[in-house]
Design an enzyme around this catalytic site. Structure first.
Site, PDB file in Angstrom:
ATOM      1  N   TYR A  49      -6.721   7.074  -4.199  1.00  0.00           N
ATOM      2  CA  TYR A  49      -6.958   6.353  -2.938  1.00  0.00           C
ATOM      3  C   TYR A  49      -8.025   5.282  -3.105  1.00  0.00           C
ATOM      4  O   TYR A  49      -7.940   4.209  -2.502  1.00  0.00           O
ATOM      5  CB  TYR A  49      -7.287   7.336  -1.798  1.00  0.00           C
ATOM      6  CG  TYR A  49      -6.011   7.874  -1.207  1.00  0.00           C
ATOM      7  CD1 TYR A  49      -5.304   7.148  -0.256  1.00  0.00           C
ATOM      8  CD2 TYR A  49      -5.460   9.063  -1.673  1.00  0.00           C
ATOM      9  CE1 TYR A  49      -4.094   7.595   0.238  1.00  0.00           C
ATOM     10  CE2 TYR A  49      -4.243   9.523  -1.181  1.00  0.00           C
ATOM     11  CZ  TYR A  49      -3.562   8.787  -0.232  1.00  0.00           C
ATOM     12  OH  TYR A  49      -2.355   9.213   0.241  1.00  0.00           O
ATOM     13  N   ARG A 102      -6.371   2.347  -4.591  1.00  0.00           N
ATOM     14  CA  ARG A 102      -5.578   1.636  -3.578  1.00  0.00           C
ATOM     15  C   ARG A 102      -6.480   0.884  -2.590  1.00  0.00           C
ATOM     16  O   ARG A 102      -6.176  -0.233  -2.184  1.00  0.00           O
ATOM     17  CB  ARG A 102      -4.657   2.619  -2.847  1.00  0.00           C
ATOM     18  CG  ARG A 102      -3.489   3.040  -3.735  1.00  0.00           C
ATOM     19  CD  ARG A 102      -2.551   3.986  -3.021  1.00  0.00           C
ATOM     20  NE  ARG A 102      -2.017   3.425  -1.795  1.00  0.00           N
ATOM     21  CZ  ARG A 102      -1.525   4.149  -0.789  1.00  0.00           C
ATOM     22  NH1 ARG A 102      -1.510   5.465  -0.875  1.00  0.00           N
ATOM     23  NH2 ARG A 102      -1.047   3.571   0.277  1.00  0.00           N
ATOM     24  N   HIS A 112       1.454   6.151   9.976  1.00  0.00           N
ATOM     25  CA  HIS A 112       0.981   6.972   8.856  1.00  0.00           C
ATOM     26  C   HIS A 112      -0.529   6.900   8.662  1.00  0.00           C
ATOM     27  O   HIS A 112      -1.028   7.177   7.583  1.00  0.00           O
ATOM     28  CB  HIS A 112       1.711   6.556   7.563  1.00  0.00           C
ATOM     29  CG  HIS A 112       3.188   6.839   7.596  1.00  0.00           C
ATOM     30  ND1 HIS A 112       4.100   6.249   6.752  1.00  0.00           N
ATOM     31  CD2 HIS A 112       3.913   7.666   8.397  1.00  0.00           C
ATOM     32  CE1 HIS A 112       5.321   6.697   7.032  1.00  0.00           C
ATOM     33  NE2 HIS A 112       5.231   7.548   8.030  1.00  0.00           N
ATOM     34  N   CYS A 150     -15.042  20.057   9.795  1.00  0.00           N
ATOM     35  CA  CYS A 150     -15.547  19.843  11.153  1.00  0.00           C
ATOM     36  C   CYS A 150     -14.834  18.650  11.784  1.00  0.00           C
ATOM     37  O   CYS A 150     -13.861  18.135  11.234  1.00  0.00           O
ATOM     38  CB  CYS A 150     -17.077  19.671  11.145  1.00  0.00           C
ATOM     39  SG  CYS A 150     -17.656  18.090  10.532  1.00  0.00           S
ATOM     40  N   CYS A 182     -18.776  15.128   3.730  1.00  0.00           N
ATOM     41  CA  CYS A 182     -19.094  14.955   5.146  1.00  0.00           C
ATOM     42  C   CYS A 182     -20.605  14.915   5.356  1.00  0.00           C
ATOM     43  O   CYS A 182     -21.306  15.829   4.910  1.00  0.00           O
ATOM     44  CB  CYS A 182     -18.475  16.122   5.922  1.00  0.00           C
ATOM     45  SG  CYS A 182     -18.927  16.131   7.662  1.00  0.00           S
ATOM     46  N   THR A 209      11.058  -2.101   4.731  1.00  0.00           N
ATOM     47  CA  THR A 209      11.001  -0.639   4.608  1.00  0.00           C
ATOM     48  C   THR A 209      12.302  -0.117   4.015  1.00  0.00           C
ATOM     49  O   THR A 209      13.384  -0.617   4.345  1.00  0.00           O
ATOM     50  CB  THR A 209      10.678   0.062   5.954  1.00  0.00           C
ATOM     51  OG1 THR A 209      10.939   1.471   5.814  1.00  0.00           O
ATOM     52  CG2 THR A 209      11.468  -0.474   7.126  1.00  0.00           C
ATOM     53  N   ALA A 221       9.954 -10.922   2.726  1.00  0.00           N
ATOM     54  CA  ALA A 221       9.412 -11.083   4.076  1.00  0.00           C
ATOM     55  C   ALA A 221       8.605 -12.381   4.218  1.00  0.00           C
ATOM     56  O   ALA A 221       8.757 -13.102   5.202  1.00  0.00           O
ATOM     57  CB  ALA A 221       8.540  -9.880   4.422  1.00  0.00           C
TER      58      ALA A 221
HETATM   59  P1  NAD Z   1       9.031   1.912   0.334  1.00  0.00           P
HETATM   60  O1  NAD Z   1       8.197   1.665  -0.882  1.00  0.00           O
HETATM   61  O2  NAD Z   1       9.850   3.135   0.382  1.00  0.00           O
HETATM   62  O3  NAD Z   1      10.031   0.686   0.515  1.00  0.00           O
HETATM   63  C1  NAD Z   1       9.600  -0.636   0.384  1.00  0.00           C
HETATM   64  C2  NAD Z   1      10.740  -1.520   0.787  1.00  0.00           C
HETATM   65  O4  NAD Z   1      10.273  -2.853   0.798  1.00  0.00           O
HETATM   66  C3  NAD Z   1      11.940  -1.476  -0.155  1.00  0.00           C
HETATM   67  O5  NAD Z   1      13.119  -1.305   0.605  1.00  0.00           O
HETATM   68  C4  NAD Z   1      11.916  -2.852  -0.828  1.00  0.00           C
HETATM   69  O6  NAD Z   1      13.224  -3.353  -1.088  1.00  0.00           O
HETATM   70  C5  NAD Z   1      11.243  -3.686   0.226  1.00  0.00           C
HETATM   71  N1  NAD Z   1      10.548  -4.858  -0.272  1.00  0.00           N
HETATM   72  C6  NAD Z   1       9.958  -5.047  -1.481  1.00  0.00           C
HETATM   73  N2  NAD Z   1       9.398  -6.267  -1.537  1.00  0.00           N
HETATM   74  C7  NAD Z   1       9.643  -6.857  -0.339  1.00  0.00           C
HETATM   75  C8  NAD Z   1       9.316  -8.112   0.221  1.00  0.00           C
HETATM   76  N3  NAD Z   1       8.605  -9.009  -0.477  1.00  0.00           N
HETATM   77  N4  NAD Z   1       9.721  -8.381   1.477  1.00  0.00           N
HETATM   78  C9  NAD Z   1      10.452  -7.485   2.188  1.00  0.00           C
HETATM   79  N5  NAD Z   1      10.792  -6.281   1.705  1.00  0.00           N
HETATM   80  C10 NAD Z   1      10.387  -5.978   0.458  1.00  0.00           C
HETATM   81  O7  NAD Z   1       8.054   1.779   1.567  1.00  0.00           O
HETATM   82  P2  NAD Z   1       8.230   2.303   3.034  1.00  0.00           P
HETATM   83  O8  NAD Z   1       9.612   2.110   3.516  1.00  0.00           O
HETATM   84  O9  NAD Z   1       7.084   1.751   3.794  1.00  0.00           O
HETATM   85  O10 NAD Z   1       7.999   3.845   2.810  1.00  0.00           O
HETATM   86  C11 NAD Z   1       7.835   4.619   3.875  1.00  0.00           C
HETATM   87  C12 NAD Z   1       6.494   5.244   3.861  1.00  0.00           C
HETATM   88  O11 NAD Z   1       6.439   6.379   3.076  1.00  0.00           O
HETATM   89  C13 NAD Z   1       5.330   4.441   3.348  1.00  0.00           C
HETATM   90  O12 NAD Z   1       4.880   3.490   4.219  1.00  0.00           O
HETATM   91  C14 NAD Z   1       4.317   5.443   3.196  1.00  0.00           C
HETATM   92  O13 NAD Z   1       3.488   5.559   4.335  1.00  0.00           O
HETATM   93  C15 NAD Z   1       5.112   6.688   3.088  1.00  0.00           C
HETATM   94  N6  NAD Z   1       4.606   7.327   1.971  1.00  0.00           N
HETATM   95  C16 NAD Z   1       3.297   7.641   2.029  1.00  0.00           C
HETATM   96  C17 NAD Z   1       2.703   8.231   1.002  1.00  0.00           C
HETATM   97  C18 NAD Z   1       1.247   8.538   1.048  1.00  0.00           C
HETATM   98  O14 NAD Z   1       0.561   8.306   0.096  1.00  0.00           O
HETATM   99  N7  NAD Z   1       0.733   9.044   2.134  1.00  0.00           N
HETATM  100  C19 NAD Z   1       3.458   8.492  -0.071  1.00  0.00           C
HETATM  101  C20 NAD Z   1       4.790   8.127  -0.110  1.00  0.00           C
HETATM  102  C21 NAD Z   1       5.354   7.521   0.920  1.00  0.00           C
HETATM  103 ZN    ZN Z   2     -17.810  18.054   8.306  1.00  0.00          ZN
END
Ligand code: NAD
Ligand code: ZN
Length: 253
Positions: free
Chosen positions: A75, A78, A127, A138, A155, A196, A239
């Site tokens: 994290y 990221r 998310h 806590c 914490c 997505t 996009a």
């Molecule tokens: P994804 O990575 O599954 O899909 C990304 C999509 O974006 C793909 O369909 C791809 O074709 C498209 N894409 C790539 N480049 C692009 C561009 N320049 N313009 C437009 N589209 C483009 O992401 P998602 O759909 O957001 O996944 C769903 C969610 O799953 C994530 O947002 C995430 O929150 C969640 N997730 C979270 C964790 C976590 O760490 N908490 C882990 C895994 C998944």
């Molecule tokens: Zn605490």
């Protein structure tokens, strides 16, 4: 309903602009792809994070319980990427559209906060947000403005571990956010589904809901999604490129 799959002819941009003008209520659903052109890797797909990491080792409560340091290192990496990233034209044009009431809320699966940094004021975060942290013991919660130096962070109230304020696999979505998203998607006359993979529920269900209530669905994604056949229009483009053209067509940039 026929689906029209198009690339990026000027016609497609004009058609979407016209649908937006005619729609009495437009909402937007975004995923990781909307931030790809800002340099933030997506989860699935060619350069997706899950090709390099195993979700169950990083994005689950079990992973955090067994190795919080490893999860926090991921994290923190990221957070560093996100801190350096800038909103791209998709975030910017969507924010301008929202400021002009051309669209309603932006419902996002992203945790990066780039919609807000571009100026969007109504963002439903399904998310969570990577900059939020909360204590596992806590009720302490806070928002960071830079990645934590000490890993894993603790914490300040009780000394337990802090965890990222994001939704992990197997966890429920924030109740208020999902309730609002379902409501907005069912009221929308048009939903723009941007970057997505539509593989994570319940987010993937939102465009289906719009369609079932009689609204139109436009998908903007360079690769196919499981909902392409149900959409009214599929624009296979990045996009940033699409919203640059749409922003010009709507006189916003
Ligand atoms: P994804 O990575 O599954 O899909 C990304 C999509 O974006 C793909 O369909 C791809 O074709 C498209 N894409 C790539 N480049 C692009 C561009 N320049 N313009 C437009 N589209 C483009 O992401 P998602 O759909 O957001 O996944 C769903 C969610 O799953 C994530 O947002 C995430 O929150 C969640 N997730 C979270 C964790 C976590 O760490 N908490 C882990 C895994 C998944
Ligand atoms: Zn605490």
């Amino acid at each position: 309903m026929n689906t029209w799959v198009v690339t990026l002819g000027e016609d497609a941009v004009k058609m979407v602009a016209q649908w937006i003008r005619e729609s009495s209520y437009t909402v937007v659903l975004t995923g990781a792809g909307v931030s790809a052109e800002s340099g933030i890797p997506t989860f699935r797909g060619r350069d997706g994070l899950w090709n390099k990491y195993r979700p169950e080792e990083l994005a689950t409560p079990e992973a955090f319980n067994s190795n919080p340091k490893r999860v926090w290192e991921w994290y923190k990496w990221r957070m560093e990427l996100i801190a350096k990233a800038q909103p791209n034209l998709a975030h910017i044009v969507l924010a301008k559209m929202q400021q002009k009431d051309t669209i309603g809320p932006i419902i996002t699966q992203n945790v990066d906060g780039l919609h807000q940094r571009a100026g969007a004021v109504d963002v439903v975060e399904l998310h969570g947000n990577i900059w939020r942290v909360k204590c596992i013991s806590c009720s302490y919660a806070s928002k960071l403005d830079s990645p934590p130096e000490e890993i894993p962070p603790r914490c300040p109230e009780c000394g337990s571990l802090l965890r990222p304020g994001v939704v992990w696999f197997g966890e429920p979505l924030p109740e208020q956010a999902i309730r609002r998203a379902l409501q907005e998607a069912s009221h929308a006359k048009l939903i723009l589904v941007v970057g997505t993979s539509l593989q994570v529920y319940p987010a993937a269900y939102l465009p289906v809901l719009t369609k079932n209530y009689g609204g139109h669905v436009v998908i903007i994604n360079p690769t196919p999604t499981p909902l392409d056949d149900e959409a009214d229009l599929v624009i296979r483009r990045e996009a940033g490129e699409f919203f640059e053209k749409l922003g010009k067509e709507l006189g916003l940039i």
